[in-house]
Write a protein that holds these residues in place. Sequence first.
Motif, PDB file in Angstrom:
ATOM      1  N   GLN A 133       0.695  -1.224   0.052  1.00 32.44           N
ATOM      2  CA  GLN A 133      -0.001   0.077   0.034  1.00 32.44           C
ATOM      3  C   GLN A 133       0.698   1.333   0.102  1.00 32.44           C
ATOM      4  OE1 GLN A 133      -2.471  -0.769   3.494  1.00 32.44           O
ATOM      5  NE2 GLN A 133      -4.108  -1.705   2.356  1.00 32.44           N
ATOM      6  N   SER A 134       1.982   1.059   0.488  1.00 35.59           N
ATOM      7  CA  SER A 134       3.035   2.136   0.174  1.00 35.59           C
ATOM      8  C   SER A 134       4.509   1.707   0.208  1.00 35.59           C
ATOM      9  CB  SER A 134       2.799   3.149   1.328  1.00 35.59           C
ATOM     10  OG  SER A 134       3.068   2.655   2.667  1.00 35.59           O
ATOM     11  N   GLY A 135       5.473   2.392  -0.115  1.00 35.55           N
ATOM     12  CA  GLY A 135       6.790   2.205  -0.044  1.00 35.55           C
ATOM     13  C   GLY A 135       7.758   3.162  -0.597  1.00 35.55           C
ATOM     14  N   GLN A 136       8.961   2.917  -0.608  1.00 33.73           N
ATOM     15  CA  GLN A 136       9.909   3.923  -1.564  1.00 33.73           C
ATOM     16  C   GLN A 136      10.977   2.974  -1.748  1.00 33.73           C
ATOM     17  OE1 GLN A 136      10.798   6.517   1.986  1.00 33.73           O
ATOM     18  NE2 GLN A 136      12.029   4.988   3.070  1.00 33.73           N
ATOM     19  N   PHE A 137      11.873   3.664  -2.854  1.00 36.98           N
ATOM     20  CA  PHE A 137      12.727   3.018  -3.287  1.00 36.98           C
ATOM     21  C   PHE A 137      14.033   4.287  -3.536  1.00 36.98           C
ATOM     22  CE2 PHE A 137      10.275   4.300  -6.924  1.00 36.98           C
ATOM     23  CZ  PHE A 137      11.256   5.179  -7.546  1.00 36.98           C
ATOM     24  N   ALA A 138      15.250   3.992  -3.414  1.00 35.15           N
ATOM     25  CA  ALA A 138      16.416   4.932  -3.734  1.00 35.15           C
ATOM     26  C   ALA A 138      17.690   3.907  -4.208  1.00 35.15           C
ATOM     27  CB  ALA A 138      16.676   5.535  -2.378  1.00 35.15           C
ATOM     28  N   PHE A 139      18.292   4.806  -5.189  1.00 34.02           N
ATOM     29  CA  PHE A 139      19.466   4.115  -5.648  1.00 34.02           C
ATOM     30  C   PHE A 139      20.242   5.180  -6.408  1.00 34.02           C
ATOM     31  CE2 PHE A 139      15.970   3.786  -8.804  1.00 34.02           C
ATOM     32  CZ  PHE A 139      16.639   4.333  -9.936  1.00 34.02           C
ATOM     33  N   GLN A 140      21.457   4.983  -6.772  1.00 32.43           N
ATOM     34  CA  GLN A 140      22.541   5.501  -7.647  1.00 32.43           C
ATOM     35  C   GLN A 140      22.622   4.999  -8.961  1.00 32.43           C
ATOM     36  OE1 GLN A 140      26.297   6.312  -6.055  1.00 32.43           O
ATOM     37  NE2 GLN A 140      27.028   7.853  -7.245  1.00 32.43           N
ATOM     38  N   ALA A 141      22.277   5.793  -9.849  1.00 33.61           N
ATOM     39  CA  ALA A 141      22.196   5.319 -11.316  1.00 33.61           C
ATOM     40  C   ALA A 141      23.572   4.773 -11.829  1.00 33.61           C
ATOM     41  CB  ALA A 141      21.880   6.266 -12.301  1.00 33.61           C
ATOM     42  N   VAL A 142      23.700   3.551 -12.135  1.00 30.74           N
ATOM     43  CA  VAL A 142      24.873   3.147 -12.593  1.00 30.74           C
ATOM     44  C   VAL A 142      25.163   3.135 -14.056  1.00 30.74           C
ATOM     45  CG1 VAL A 142      25.109   1.325 -10.645  1.00 30.74           C
ATOM     46  CG2 VAL A 142      23.959   0.674 -12.810  1.00 30.74           C
ATOM     47  N   GLU A 143      24.054   3.704 -14.780  1.00 31.66           N
ATOM     48  CA  GLU A 143      24.046   3.847 -16.012  1.00 31.66           C
ATOM     49  C   GLU A 143      23.172   5.012 -16.359  1.00 31.66           C
ATOM     50  OE1 GLU A 143      22.488   0.524 -18.184  1.00 31.66           O
ATOM     51  OE2 GLU A 143      20.594   0.556 -16.803  1.00 31.66           O
ATOM     52  N   ALA A 144      23.617   5.638 -17.557  1.00 26.93           N
ATOM     53  CA  ALA A 144      22.449   6.901 -17.975  1.00 26.93           C
ATOM     54  C   ALA A 144      21.529   6.338 -18.842  1.00 26.93           C
ATOM     55  CB  ALA A 144      23.335   8.010 -18.896  1.00 26.93           C
ATOM     56  N   GLY A 145      20.156   7.093 -18.848  1.00 30.10           N
ATOM     57  CA  GLY A 145      19.198   6.665 -19.616  1.00 30.10           C
ATOM     58  C   GLY A 145      17.721   6.470 -18.963  1.00 30.10           C
ATOM     59  N   ASP A 146      16.951   5.966 -19.461  1.00 30.57           N
ATOM     60  CA  ASP A 146      15.478   6.032 -19.127  1.00 30.57           C
ATOM     61  C   ASP A 146      15.250   4.962 -17.954  1.00 30.57           C
ATOM     62  OD1 ASP A 146      14.610   8.268 -20.358  1.00 30.57           O
ATOM     63  OD2 ASP A 146      14.106   6.940 -22.110  1.00 30.57           O
ATOM     64  N   TYR A 147      14.850   5.347 -16.726  1.00 29.76           N
ATOM     65  CA  TYR A 147      14.369   4.168 -15.843  1.00 29.76           C
ATOM     66  C   TYR A 147      12.829   4.397 -15.723  1.00 29.76           C
ATOM     67  CZ  TYR A 147      19.001   4.020 -14.338  1.00 29.76           C
ATOM     68  OH  TYR A 147      20.519   3.514 -14.063  1.00 29.76           O
ATOM     69  N   LEU A 148      12.191   3.061 -15.513  1.00 29.67           N
ATOM     70  CA  LEU A 148      10.858   2.923 -15.859  1.00 29.67           C
ATOM     71  C   LEU A 148      10.221   2.559 -14.481  1.00 29.67           C
ATOM     72  CD1 LEU A 148       9.045   3.521 -18.111  1.00 29.67           C
ATOM     73  CD2 LEU A 148       9.092   1.210 -18.757  1.00 29.67           C
ATOM     74  N   ALA A 149       9.239   3.306 -14.030  1.00 35.76           N
ATOM     75  CA  ALA A 149       8.473   2.721 -12.827  1.00 35.76           C
ATOM     76  C   ALA A 149       7.139   2.517 -13.157  1.00 35.76           C
ATOM     77  CB  ALA A 149       8.682   3.861 -11.867  1.00 35.76           C
ATOM     78  N   CYS A 150       6.813   1.381 -12.842  1.00 34.34           N
ATOM     79  CA  CYS A 150       5.554   0.732 -13.459  1.00 34.34           C
ATOM     80  C   CYS A 150       4.512   0.137 -12.041  1.00 34.34           C
ATOM     81  CB  CYS A 150       5.563  -0.556 -14.260  1.00 34.34           C
ATOM     82  SG  CYS A 150       6.168  -0.055 -15.947  1.00 34.34           S
TER      83      CYS A 150
END
Length: 211
Positions: free
Chosen positions: A84-101
């Motif tokens: 019902q809720s949550g979170q994510f966090a990261f440091q991008a290891v590559e450049a480009g589009d990241y998709l959240a579905c």
Amino acid sequence: MNLQIFIICMVTNLWVLSPNVQSFRFELESGHSKCVAEDIKINSMTAGHYSVVNPNEGQPLPESHKITVKVNSENYYYLSENVQSGQFAFQAVEAGDYLACFTVVDHQPPVKISVEFDWKPGVAAKDWSNVAKKGSVDAMEYELKKLADTITLIHEEMFYLREREREMQELNKQTNSRIAWLSLLSLFICLSVTGIQVWHLKSFFEKKKLI
């Protein structure tokens, strides 16, 4: 010199006051998905927080109001199911589009769920309040740390834009070169067809003894 410092401070303040944050609310129907894309630079920090909106304030969320969240790119993967809720966090290891579905399980009868989603890149992704508490720093040090991180991000953004500009220039050169060759090829084909037509007409008139 003072003018340059003033301009840099103004640009920095504008950058701090208006971070590139995707914060919005959307609706999902049973059995359907919705995806959000974010273009993230390499080594850039990013964080997201999502939560299902309670349709009945003061009461627990219905069991049907659960979602599955998946964030992925070529080399990163995050999955949280039936939450019902949550979170994510990261440091991008590559450049480009990241998709959240976001996906809602198919229910009968169908339900419609509202979801709030915040996606914060760069400086905005860092929890500065926790940094201040953990480091026991005063207000000035806190602002300086935030300012230094912002300047670093602006510096990286400038190099990123220069690299994109260089790539666009290379693409334009290649496109212009291909168009030039295509124009020459088209001209050669047109001249060849014209020559063949002239030769054919000349042969036709000679056979008919018209010339």
